[in-house]
Design an enzyme around this catalytic site. Sequence first.
Site, mmCIF file in Angstrom:
data_model
loop_
_atom_site.group_PDB
_atom_site.id
_atom_site.type_symbol
_atom_site.label_atom_id
_atom_site.label_comp_id
_atom_site.label_asym_id
_atom_site.label_seq_id
_atom_site.Cartn_x
_atom_site.Cartn_y
_atom_site.Cartn_z
ATOM 1 N N GLY A 144 1.074 -4.361 1.494
ATOM 2 C CA GLY A 144 -0.276 -3.990 1.928
ATOM 3 C C GLY A 144 -1.305 -4.487 0.914
ATOM 4 O O GLY A 144 -1.112 -4.352 -0.284
ATOM 5 N N ARG A 150 -7.045 -17.521 -14.917
ATOM 6 C CA ARG A 150 -7.900 -17.911 -16.044
ATOM 7 C C ARG A 150 -7.178 -17.745 -17.387
ATOM 8 O O ARG A 150 -7.371 -18.550 -18.302
ATOM 9 C CB ARG A 150 -9.215 -17.133 -16.003
ATOM 10 C CG ARG A 150 -10.042 -17.609 -14.812
ATOM 11 C CD ARG A 150 -11.439 -17.100 -14.788
ATOM 12 N NE ARG A 150 -12.160 -17.745 -13.689
ATOM 13 C CZ ARG A 150 -13.405 -17.461 -13.350
ATOM 14 N NH1 ARG A 150 -14.080 -16.546 -14.011
ATOM 15 N NH2 ARG A 150 -13.978 -18.104 -12.350
ATOM 16 N N ARG A 152 4.388 -8.793 5.075
ATOM 17 C CA ARG A 152 5.620 -8.033 4.818
ATOM 18 C C ARG A 152 6.734 -8.890 5.427
ATOM 19 O O ARG A 152 6.785 -9.051 6.642
ATOM 20 C CB ARG A 152 5.548 -6.665 5.485
ATOM 21 C CG ARG A 152 4.392 -5.793 4.951
ATOM 22 C CD ARG A 152 4.508 -4.387 5.496
ATOM 23 N NE ARG A 152 3.257 -3.644 5.411
ATOM 24 C CZ ARG A 152 2.866 -2.959 4.340
ATOM 25 N NH1 ARG A 152 3.602 -2.936 3.262
ATOM 26 N NH2 ARG A 152 1.723 -2.290 4.356
ATOM 27 N N ASP A 184 6.245 -1.256 -4.396
ATOM 28 C CA ASP A 184 7.685 -1.189 -4.669
ATOM 29 C C ASP A 184 8.487 -2.234 -3.895
ATOM 30 O O ASP A 184 9.428 -2.813 -4.431
ATOM 31 C CB ASP A 184 8.224 0.235 -4.435
ATOM 32 C CG ASP A 184 8.070 0.693 -3.003
ATOM 33 O OD1 ASP A 184 7.120 0.260 -2.331
ATOM 34 O OD2 ASP A 184 8.900 1.499 -2.545
ATOM 35 N N GLY A 185 8.103 -2.531 -2.659
ATOM 36 C CA GLY A 185 8.815 -3.549 -1.879
ATOM 37 C C GLY A 185 8.707 -4.915 -2.546
ATOM 38 O O GLY A 185 9.689 -5.670 -2.621
ATOM 39 N N THR A 197 -1.284 -1.370 -5.061
ATOM 40 C CA THR A 197 -1.083 -0.643 -3.794
ATOM 41 C C THR A 197 -2.018 0.561 -3.790
ATOM 42 O O THR A 197 -2.163 1.224 -4.825
ATOM 43 C CB THR A 197 0.374 -0.159 -3.611
ATOM 44 O OG1 THR A 197 0.395 0.861 -2.583
ATOM 45 C CG2 THR A 197 0.978 0.438 -4.880
ATOM 46 N N ASP A 205 -1.372 3.221 -2.586
ATOM 47 C CA ASP A 205 -0.549 4.439 -2.560
ATOM 48 C C ASP A 205 -0.327 5.081 -3.928
ATOM 49 O O ASP A 205 0.070 6.244 -4.003
ATOM 50 C CB ASP A 205 0.814 4.141 -1.927
ATOM 51 C CG ASP A 205 0.730 3.965 -0.419
ATOM 52 O OD1 ASP A 205 -0.308 4.333 0.151
ATOM 53 O OD2 ASP A 205 1.697 3.475 0.174
ATOM 54 N N ASP A 247 2.040 4.833 -6.018
ATOM 55 C CA ASP A 247 3.365 5.459 -6.074
ATOM 56 C C ASP A 247 4.367 4.676 -6.917
ATOM 57 O O ASP A 247 5.521 4.514 -6.516
ATOM 58 C CB ASP A 247 3.906 5.655 -4.644
ATOM 59 C CG ASP A 247 3.978 4.341 -3.878
ATOM 60 O OD1 ASP A 247 3.409 3.339 -4.340
ATOM 61 O OD2 ASP A 247 4.605 4.321 -2.805
ATOM 62 N N ARG A 265 2.270 6.644 3.785
ATOM 63 C CA ARG A 265 3.452 6.876 4.624
ATOM 64 C C ARG A 265 4.501 7.666 3.852
ATOM 65 O O ARG A 265 5.189 8.502 4.402
ATOM 66 C CB ARG A 265 4.014 5.527 5.070
ATOM 67 C CG ARG A 265 4.925 5.595 6.258
ATOM 68 C CD ARG A 265 5.409 4.215 6.661
ATOM 69 N NE ARG A 265 4.363 3.398 7.251
ATOM 70 C CZ ARG A 265 4.285 2.069 7.120
ATOM 71 N NH1 ARG A 265 5.180 1.428 6.421
ATOM 72 N NH2 ARG A 265 3.311 1.395 7.699
ATOM 73 N N LYS A 293 -16.972 30.879 3.870
ATOM 74 C CA LYS A 293 -17.259 29.436 3.789
ATOM 75 C C LYS A 293 -17.524 28.873 5.187
ATOM 76 O O LYS A 293 -16.945 29.339 6.168
ATOM 77 C CB LYS A 293 -16.078 28.710 3.139
ATOM 78 C CG LYS A 293 -15.929 29.058 1.678
ATOM 79 C CD LYS A 293 -14.694 28.454 1.089
ATOM 80 C CE LYS A 293 -14.951 27.081 0.528
ATOM 81 N NZ LYS A 293 -13.848 26.634 -0.348
HETATM 82 O O1 F6P Z 1 -0.217 -0.236 1.431
HETATM 83 C C1 F6P Z 1 0.158 1.068 1.578
HETATM 84 C C2 F6P Z 1 -0.150 1.544 2.966
HETATM 85 O O2 F6P Z 1 -1.521 1.533 3.169
HETATM 86 C C3 F6P Z 1 0.440 2.884 3.276
HETATM 87 O O3 F6P Z 1 -0.301 3.952 2.790
HETATM 88 C C4 F6P Z 1 0.504 2.817 4.773
HETATM 89 O O4 F6P Z 1 1.387 3.720 5.292
HETATM 90 C C5 F6P Z 1 0.916 1.411 5.012
HETATM 91 O O5 F6P Z 1 0.416 0.678 3.920
HETATM 92 C C6 F6P Z 1 0.444 0.830 6.308
HETATM 93 O O6 F6P Z 1 0.615 -0.551 6.290
HETATM 94 P P1 F6P Z 1 0.378 -1.560 7.466
HETATM 95 O O7 F6P Z 1 -0.596 -0.960 8.415
HETATM 96 O O8 F6P Z 1 -0.131 -2.777 6.808
HETATM 97 O O9 F6P Z 1 1.706 -1.778 8.085
#
Ligand code: F6P
Length: 321
Positions: A10, A24, A71, A102-103, A125, A127, A129, A171, A213
């Site tokens: 992503g 650079r 991907r 990570d991928g 990313t 995420d 993560d 995700r 609230k």
């Molecule tokens: O890059 C991370 C992310 O945005 C995740 O949070 C999300 O689940 C996923 O990519 C969605 O990716 P795509 O829509 O490109 O398949």
Amino acid sequence: MRIAVLTSGGDAPGMNAAVRAGVRAADAAGVQTYGVRDGFAGLIEGRLEPLDSRSVSGLLHLGGTFLGTARSSRFRTSEGRREALTHLDLAEIEGLVAIGGDGTFRGIDALSREGHVRVVGVPGTIDNDLSGTDFTLGFDTAVNTALESIDRIRDTATSHGRLFFVEVMGRASGWLALYAGLAGGASEVLVPEQPTDVERVRARVQQTFAAGKRFCLVIVAEGDDAGGAYAVAERVAEGTGIDYRVTALGHVQRGGPPTMRDRVVASVLGDAAVAALLEGADRVMLGQRRGEIVRTPLETTWSRPDRAPHELLALMARLAR
Ligand code: F6P
């Protein structure tokens, strides 16, 4: 020496800034850089082109990735990686900088084990993560983008005294949800890292309104086990008569100009990645922890031992009153 750079998985704001810095830094060291189009998919097809300091002008402030990304399922096979290695050998490339999550890191780790190319990763990313860095490129921008929408939603929610469920990306990771929730004043944040208890969320929503609230926000990460914001909302509101609305923010969170933090960290890590390659490093990710540049073995980055957001979830719960 010749090196290549690619972005994969992503896209994340800050990827362009990291490529610019890497190109650079290499230029300054007299090293020729090649850009790979469309990540691993382009590497398998040998879509490499020379880059220099001028070809990365005007990119620092742009979201997305000018190199393109993909991907690639073929890269997960050894045949796909063999084709990629053939193209790298033909172009006499000894080192590869890969910017992604990570991928991406699993992919370059396998590539380096199977061929002669040394690889280094830069965490990119939204995420956040990965172990070995406090923040990944794009996370800061994505949280701020989500917050901008959440602040607007707050205006209309408060006017009507309404409950809102806002779905953010993630995700398999709750970092974006957690930070958006903490900074946006949410009553609840639902993340993939822990099971969702619908009864507890309902009780929290009722307490929020009972406390006087007029704004009640539940942030839901898309990978939450209850099935995303629409499904959660229906279950939480069932039988309560509470008026609610749902907004799924989606891919707006992935685009847009990188924040100052993402531009600076991208510049630091893009430069450090090239320095690491020139020093002979292999199969490490460059990250930043408490302001220090650190190198972490790639295989540690996706094992996530230090990334559980439980403390911040507890803080959120304490402040939501
Ligand atoms: O890059 C991370 C992310 O945005 C995740 O949070 C999300 O689940 C996923 O990519 C969605 O990716 P795509 O829509 O490109 O398949």
